[in-house]
Design a protein around this motif. Structure first.
Motif, PDB file in Angstrom:
ATOM      1  N   VAL A 108       0.847  -1.195   0.000  1.00  0.00           N
ATOM      2  CA  VAL A 108       0.000   0.000   0.000  1.00  0.00           C
ATOM      3  C   VAL A 108       0.881   1.243   0.000  1.00  0.00           C
ATOM      4  O   VAL A 108       1.871   1.301   0.720  1.00  0.00           O
ATOM      5  CB  VAL A 108      -0.909   0.030   1.254  1.00  0.00           C
ATOM      6  N   VAL A 109       0.500   2.222  -0.808  1.00  0.00           N
ATOM      7  CA  VAL A 109       1.123   3.542  -0.744  1.00  0.00           C
ATOM      8  C   VAL A 109       0.131   4.441  -0.006  1.00  0.00           C
ATOM      9  O   VAL A 109      -1.018   4.568  -0.430  1.00  0.00           O
ATOM     10  CB  VAL A 109       1.412   4.109  -2.145  1.00  0.00           C
ATOM     11  N   PRO A 110       0.537   5.055   1.110  1.00  0.00           N
ATOM     12  CA  PRO A 110      -0.404   5.865   1.884  1.00  0.00           C
ATOM     13  C   PRO A 110      -0.812   7.143   1.154  1.00  0.00           C
ATOM     14  O   PRO A 110      -0.058   7.671   0.328  1.00  0.00           O
ATOM     15  CB  PRO A 110       0.373   6.185   3.160  1.00  0.00           C
ATOM     16  N   MET A 111      -1.998   7.616   1.478  1.00  0.00           N
ATOM     17  CA  MET A 111      -2.489   8.850   0.865  1.00  0.00           C
ATOM     18  C   MET A 111      -1.634  10.054   1.241  1.00  0.00           C
ATOM     19  O   MET A 111      -1.647  11.058   0.538  1.00  0.00           O
ATOM     20  CB  MET A 111      -3.947   9.085   1.226  1.00  0.00           C
ATOM     21  N   ALA A 112      -0.884   9.943   2.316  1.00  0.00           N
ATOM     22  CA  ALA A 112       0.049  11.015   2.657  1.00  0.00           C
ATOM     23  C   ALA A 112       1.071  11.195   1.536  1.00  0.00           C
ATOM     24  O   ALA A 112       1.577  12.292   1.324  1.00  0.00           O
ATOM     25  CB  ALA A 112       0.753  10.703   3.972  1.00  0.00           C
ATOM     26  N   ALA A 113       1.341  10.134   0.801  1.00  0.00           N
ATOM     27  CA  ALA A 113       2.281  10.197  -0.321  1.00  0.00           C
ATOM     28  C   ALA A 113       1.583  10.545  -1.633  1.00  0.00           C
ATOM     29  O   ALA A 113       2.116  11.295  -2.444  1.00  0.00           O
ATOM     30  CB  ALA A 113       3.019   8.866  -0.463  1.00  0.00           C
ATOM     31  N   VAL A 132      -7.968   9.194  -7.230  1.00  0.00           N
ATOM     32  CA  VAL A 132      -9.087   8.252  -7.291  1.00  0.00           C
ATOM     33  C   VAL A 132      -8.597   6.807  -7.272  1.00  0.00           C
ATOM     34  O   VAL A 132      -9.396   5.881  -7.325  1.00  0.00           O
ATOM     35  CB  VAL A 132      -9.975   8.493  -8.535  1.00  0.00           C
ATOM     36  N   TYR A 133      -7.276   6.625  -7.178  1.00  0.00           N
ATOM     37  CA  TYR A 133      -6.689   5.290  -7.229  1.00  0.00           C
ATOM     38  C   TYR A 133      -6.067   4.880  -5.905  1.00  0.00           C
ATOM     39  O   TYR A 133      -5.633   5.718  -5.127  1.00  0.00           O
ATOM     40  CB  TYR A 133      -5.599   5.223  -8.309  1.00  0.00           C
ATOM     41  N   GLU A 134      -6.014   3.572  -5.686  1.00  0.00           N
ATOM     42  CA  GLU A 134      -5.180   3.000  -4.640  1.00  0.00           C
ATOM     43  C   GLU A 134      -3.902   2.543  -5.331  1.00  0.00           C
ATOM     44  O   GLU A 134      -3.943   2.020  -6.449  1.00  0.00           O
ATOM     45  CB  GLU A 134      -5.885   1.826  -3.959  1.00  0.00           C
ATOM     46  N   TRP A 135      -2.783   2.745  -4.657  1.00  0.00           N
ATOM     47  CA  TRP A 135      -1.470   2.469  -5.232  1.00  0.00           C
ATOM     48  C   TRP A 135      -0.726   1.434  -4.410  1.00  0.00           C
ATOM     49  O   TRP A 135      -0.955   1.302  -3.215  1.00  0.00           O
ATOM     50  CB  TRP A 135      -0.643   3.755  -5.269  1.00  0.00           C
ATOM     51  N   LYS A 136       0.184   0.717  -5.052  1.00  0.00           N
ATOM     52  CA  LYS A 136       1.089  -0.205  -4.372  1.00  0.00           C
ATOM     53  C   LYS A 136       2.441  -0.121  -5.066  1.00  0.00           C
ATOM     54  O   LYS A 136       2.569   0.486  -6.135  1.00  0.00           O
ATOM     55  CB  LYS A 136       0.553  -1.635  -4.401  1.00  0.00           C
TER      56      LYS A 136
END
Length: 84
Positions: free
Chosen positions: A40-45, A51-55
């Motif tokens: 997971v890449v946090p939304m702080a980053a 609109v996406y979730e990142w990894k």
């Protein structure tokens, strides 16, 4: 939208501005360089407007899924409610 009034309540990390629909994220790329393989890449980053979730796949940021929908005006649909 069709002459109706919609409201967005700011706070608790809700974004009332335009959604970020970019399929690249400098913040996610930087995070993945420092945290390769993270699930997971946090939304702080990434920023709360994405609109996406990142990894991280290795040290590269990739979209894991689209988490938000965008209305015809370009705003995150879930953050706006129609005024009755």
């Amino acid at each position: 939208m069709n002459g109706k009034v919609f409201l967005c309540n700011t706070g608790a990390n809700l974004v009332c501005g335009k959604a970020n629909t970019s399929r690249t994220s400098g913040g996610a790329e930087d995070f993945c360089k420092q945290n390769p393989g993270s699930d997971v890449v946090p939304m702080a980053a990434t920023g709360h407007d994405t609109v996406y979730e990142w990894k991280c796949v290795g040290n590269k940021a990739v979209i894991s899924k689209q988490a938000e929908t965008v209305d015809p005006r370009g705003f995150i649909t879930e953050n706006w409610q129609q005024l009755d």
